[in-house]
Design a protein around this motif. Structure first.
Motif: not given
Length: 226
Positions: A52-63, A70-81
């Motif tokens: 489900t992850i491909h082609g989608v923004r991290a924040i949308d995948t997490i939400n 879960v703090d989706a914004q913080a988790e997305a930043r962690g994924i990006t890092e």
């Protein structure tokens, strides 16, 4: 490689809009390493989740997981890092480097669901020179399959979306290109399994080239085998 006979090889375009992951470069292994670790931490079915992850923004995948607390914004930043740190095995799709180099600089853009820092990191790892126009996760309120990203890419190039050809690989991105009103060409190099699509496909960029006419129009042509 075979190229489906299609109207995309018969008409002029004023610009090309490229997805990045899976379309210009293959980052599947790196992305899945990071996301698999995240999924395990949150008790998800890793195999089902990775599809489900491909082609989608991290924040949308997490939400979309609707995980309690879960703090989706913080988790997305962690994924990006984590993804910025892990570019092992990120490679250009065959022929992509030369193909992009053949395009006029002001006639193409990257339209990706990745944040800008990650997009630049992966393009550098793959040996791709970023274009002047890049639409990234930060530029739109709604990610693919919403067409906003492709509409914005065309706008920043100063070209009507109906005169653009979108290069995509993922179903959500294909739907975004369709909804925007652009023609779509599907790049299948990174696919593990055949994709069923009504759109024309290419397996790589090695067997296509671009002709630019006096009016500045871009025409995609199948290349003759050497």
């Amino acid at each position: 490689m075979s190229v489906k006979e299609s109207a995309v090889f018969d008409r002029p375009y004023r610009a090309f809009l490229f997805d990045m992951d899976g379309t210009l470069l293959n980052s599947i292994a790196a992305a899945e390493r990071v996301w698999a670790a995240w999924a395990r931490r949150h008790g998800l079915d890793v195999e089902a989740f990775l599809g489900t992850i491909h082609g989608v923004r991290a924040i949308d995948t997490i939400n979309r997981q609707a995980l309690p607390g879960v703090d989706a914004q913080a988790e997305a930043r962690g994924i990006t890092e984590a993804e910025i740190e892990d570019v092992e095995g990120v490679l250009a799709i065959p022929g992509a480097v030369a193909f992009l180099q053949s395009l006029p600089a002001h006639r193409w853009a990257v339209v990706t669901s990745a944040p800008k820092a990650l997009a630049l990191r992966r393009m550098h790892a793959a040996g791709l020179v970023p274009p002047a126009v890049m639409i990234t996760a930060e530029d739109v309120a709604s990610g693919k399959p919403d067409p906003a990203c492709y509409l914005l890419g065309a706008q920043r190039l100063g070209v009507p979306i109906g005169e653009c050809l979108v290069f995509e690989d993922a179903p959500v991105g294909i739907r975004a290109g369709e909804a925007a009103g652009a023609d779509v060409l599907v790049v299948t190099s990174a696919h593990g399994e055949p994709m069923v699509t009504d759109h024309p496909t290419i397996a790589s960029y090695d067997r296509v080239h671009v002709q630019c006419d006096a009016a500045g129009s871009l025409r995609l042509r199948p290349s003759t085998p050497a």
